[in-house]
Design a protein around this motif. Sequence first.
Motif, PDB file in Angstrom:
ATOM      1  N   ALA A 330       0.824  -1.201   0.000  1.00 21.31           N
ATOM      2  CA  ALA A 330       0.000   0.000   0.000  1.00 21.31           C
ATOM      3  C   ALA A 330       0.866   1.261   0.000  1.00 21.31           C
ATOM      4  CB  ALA A 330      -0.938  -0.001   1.204  1.00 21.31           C
ATOM      5  N   SER A 331       1.940   1.243   0.759  1.00 20.61           N
ATOM      6  CA  SER A 331       2.833   2.409   0.827  1.00 20.61           C
ATOM      7  C   SER A 331       3.421   2.738  -0.534  1.00 20.61           C
ATOM      8  CB  SER A 331       3.955   2.159   1.837  1.00 20.61           C
ATOM      9  OG  SER A 331       3.439   1.962   3.140  1.00 20.61           O
ATOM     10  N   GLN A 332       3.676   1.721  -1.336  1.00 22.23           N
ATOM     11  CA  GLN A 332       4.284   1.911  -2.650  1.00 22.23           C
ATOM     12  C   GLN A 332       3.278   2.305  -3.732  1.00 22.23           C
ATOM     13  OE1 GLN A 332       6.523  -1.626  -3.653  1.00 22.23           O
ATOM     14  NE2 GLN A 332       7.636  -1.613  -1.719  1.00 22.23           N
ATOM     15  N   HIS A 333       2.017   1.855  -3.598  1.00 26.36           N
ATOM     16  CA  HIS A 333       1.085   1.988  -4.715  1.00 26.36           C
ATOM     17  C   HIS A 333      -0.205   2.757  -4.417  1.00 26.36           C
ATOM     18  CE1 HIS A 333       3.485  -0.782  -7.115  1.00 26.36           C
ATOM     19  NE2 HIS A 333       3.536  -1.590  -6.071  1.00 26.36           N
ATOM     20  N   PHE A 334      -0.633   2.825  -3.156  1.00 31.10           N
ATOM     21  CA  PHE A 334      -1.967   3.347  -2.866  1.00 31.10           C
ATOM     22  C   PHE A 334      -1.986   4.453  -1.816  1.00 31.10           C
ATOM     23  CE2 PHE A 334      -2.572  -1.317  -3.824  1.00 31.10           C
ATOM     24  CZ  PHE A 334      -2.950  -1.125  -5.152  1.00 31.10           C
ATOM     25  N   ASP A 335      -0.845   5.040  -1.526  1.00 32.65           N
ATOM     26  CA  ASP A 335      -0.764   6.111  -0.518  1.00 32.65           C
ATOM     27  C   ASP A 335      -1.578   7.313  -0.993  1.00 32.65           C
ATOM     28  OD1 ASP A 335       0.041   8.380   1.000  1.00 32.65           O
ATOM     29  OD2 ASP A 335       1.881   7.332   1.575  1.00 32.65           O
ATOM     30  N   ILE A 336      -2.549   7.732  -0.200  1.00 38.31           N
ATOM     31  CA  ILE A 336      -3.482   8.768  -0.626  1.00 38.31           C
ATOM     32  C   ILE A 336      -2.796  10.102  -0.880  1.00 38.31           C
ATOM     33  CG2 ILE A 336      -4.099   9.437   1.727  1.00 38.31           C
ATOM     34  CD1 ILE A 336      -6.287   9.398  -1.485  1.00 38.31           C
ATOM     35  N   ASP A 337      -1.724  10.422  -0.157  1.00 42.66           N
ATOM     36  CA  ASP A 337      -1.030  11.688  -0.403  1.00 42.66           C
ATOM     37  C   ASP A 337      -0.436  11.718  -1.817  1.00 42.66           C
ATOM     38  OD1 ASP A 337      -1.631  12.651   2.108  1.00 42.66           O
ATOM     39  OD2 ASP A 337       0.207  11.865   3.008  1.00 42.66           O
ATOM     40  N   VAL A 338       0.111  10.589  -2.244  1.00 48.40           N
ATOM     41  CA  VAL A 338       0.665  10.484  -3.601  1.00 48.40           C
ATOM     42  C   VAL A 338      -0.457  10.539  -4.632  1.00 48.40           C
ATOM     43  CG1 VAL A 338       1.960   9.016  -5.189  1.00 48.40           C
ATOM     44  CG2 VAL A 338       2.658   9.173  -2.783  1.00 48.40           C
ATOM     45  N   ILE A 339      -1.556   9.819  -4.338  1.00 49.20           N
ATOM     46  CA  ILE A 339      -2.695   9.770  -5.260  1.00 49.20           C
ATOM     47  C   ILE A 339      -3.295  11.164  -5.438  1.00 49.20           C
ATOM     48  CG2 ILE A 339      -4.970   8.775  -5.659  1.00 49.20           C
ATOM     49  CD1 ILE A 339      -2.546   6.807  -5.783  1.00 49.20           C
ATOM     50  N   MET A 340      -3.476  11.893  -4.339  1.00 45.28           N
ATOM     51  CA  MET A 340      -4.041  13.247  -4.430  1.00 45.28           C
ATOM     52  C   MET A 340      -3.146  14.170  -5.243  1.00 45.28           C
ATOM     53  SD  MET A 340      -5.769  14.056  -0.731  1.00 45.28           S
ATOM     54  CE  MET A 340      -7.424  13.469  -0.345  1.00 45.28           C
ATOM     55  N   ALA A 341      -1.852  14.041  -5.085  1.00 41.02           N
ATOM     56  CA  ALA A 341      -0.922  14.867  -5.861  1.00 41.02           C
ATOM     57  C   ALA A 341      -1.049  14.547  -7.352  1.00 41.02           C
ATOM     58  CB  ALA A 341       0.506  14.635  -5.382  1.00 41.02           C
ATOM     59  N   GLN A 342      -1.261  13.297  -7.680  1.00 39.82           N
ATOM     60  CA  GLN A 342      -1.431  12.908  -9.085  1.00 39.82           C
ATOM     61  C   GLN A 342      -2.712  13.503  -9.667  1.00 39.82           C
ATOM     62  OE1 GLN A 342      -1.240   8.622  -8.714  1.00 39.82           O
ATOM     63  NE2 GLN A 342       0.973   8.568  -9.043  1.00 39.82           N
ATOM     64  N   TRP A 343      -3.785  13.508  -8.880  1.00 39.53           N
ATOM     65  CA  TRP A 343      -5.035  14.109  -9.356  1.00 39.53           C
ATOM     66  C   TRP A 343      -4.871  15.613  -9.570  1.00 39.53           C
ATOM     67  CZ3 TRP A 343      -8.612  11.824 -11.783  1.00 39.53           C
ATOM     68  CH2 TRP A 343      -9.046  10.551 -11.451  1.00 39.53           C
ATOM     69  N   ARG A 344      -4.215  16.281  -8.626  1.00 38.57           N
ATOM     70  CA  ARG A 344      -4.009  17.726  -8.772  1.00 38.57           C
ATOM     71  C   ARG A 344      -3.189  18.030 -10.037  1.00 38.57           C
ATOM     72  NH1 ARG A 344      -3.662  17.407  -2.992  1.00 38.57           N
ATOM     73  NH2 ARG A 344      -1.393  17.172  -3.075  1.00 38.57           N
TER      74      ARG A 344
END
Length: 351
Positions: A330-344
Amino acid sequence: MTAIAHIAESFAYGTARSVVQLCQSINGRGTSTIYYGVRQGTDVELQSLPDSVKLKPLPGRGAARHLINMRFLAKELKQYQIVHGHSSYGGLYAKAWGRKTNSTVLYSPRGYAFLREDLSRPVRWAVRKFEKTSARWCTTVGCGPYEYQLASELGGPATCINNGFIVTPPTPASQLNRTVLGVGRICQQKGFDIFRSVAQQLPAVPFTWVGDVQTADQSEIANLPANLKLQTYMTHENLLQLIRDSRIIFLPSRWEGLSRFLIESVCLSKAIVTSRFPGNMDCLDAKSCCTEYGNGFACQSETEYIHAITRLVDDDHLLDQKQSASFQHASQHFDIDVIMAQWRKLYESVR
């Protein structure tokens, strides 16, 4: 500030939570309005919306609902710079609008409808044909690697932003209860019939399923084994606590985009037992042809499901290993902070 319209004709369960999460990720960089359809479970999801998100229900009902909705949206969507459709019908509405106006259109399939085994082959062929034809009318955003692969095969601009959640360290196995937990609509897709049969063959193990029957047909929940408990849909926070406390996450679904339930479970560092459908296997920590993975099991028969659950029920050491592997995955692929940055980043690139 960029005005963004989200269209979610099926605003419930995983789709609703993902859309709300997306709105939160771009809060302050754009104004979000959700045009939503009412489905079983929608009322529960509406309770968790932040005040910054505007809500507008879609008016369509009955056999003509899609025509009614498209006429309604033709007037409403003129005020937005970005239109984002979620799931098949939301995508249909968004792409139809964008084709006529050259608006910036994003499409998140969240489980392509042509994967549905409850549809006839001709219908599935027709849906896939439409998806291929309309892929060039938008940018498709896959919710996981398998969905991105399908989007790429269909053609048109495509990218991938995984579903995500807050990643938390595991609870030691010794502190968990013995519950095997499943979540979803009680229907063919989610494999509740398989879940029920496995529970029946493991009478000493407690099983819990959270979800409501999809149709008026109550036969799905008739004659349940004594060790299987049904719970109706609950608030998201209560569901997350249930996931945290349970020993094993079990989802034998027949098709998925990238299951919100599995993603949240992996991010909560749970061991998972699931089907070998490719979308579900995106939640496991390696790709291979075997049944066992670092953070769980991928099965294709009731015998394999029973074997996997039996191994995890009483072996704290094995469960702790699986939970630790889920945390790392999860830390490598699904971390919400990383995901939110990708959406922004995506929204900033298309506005």
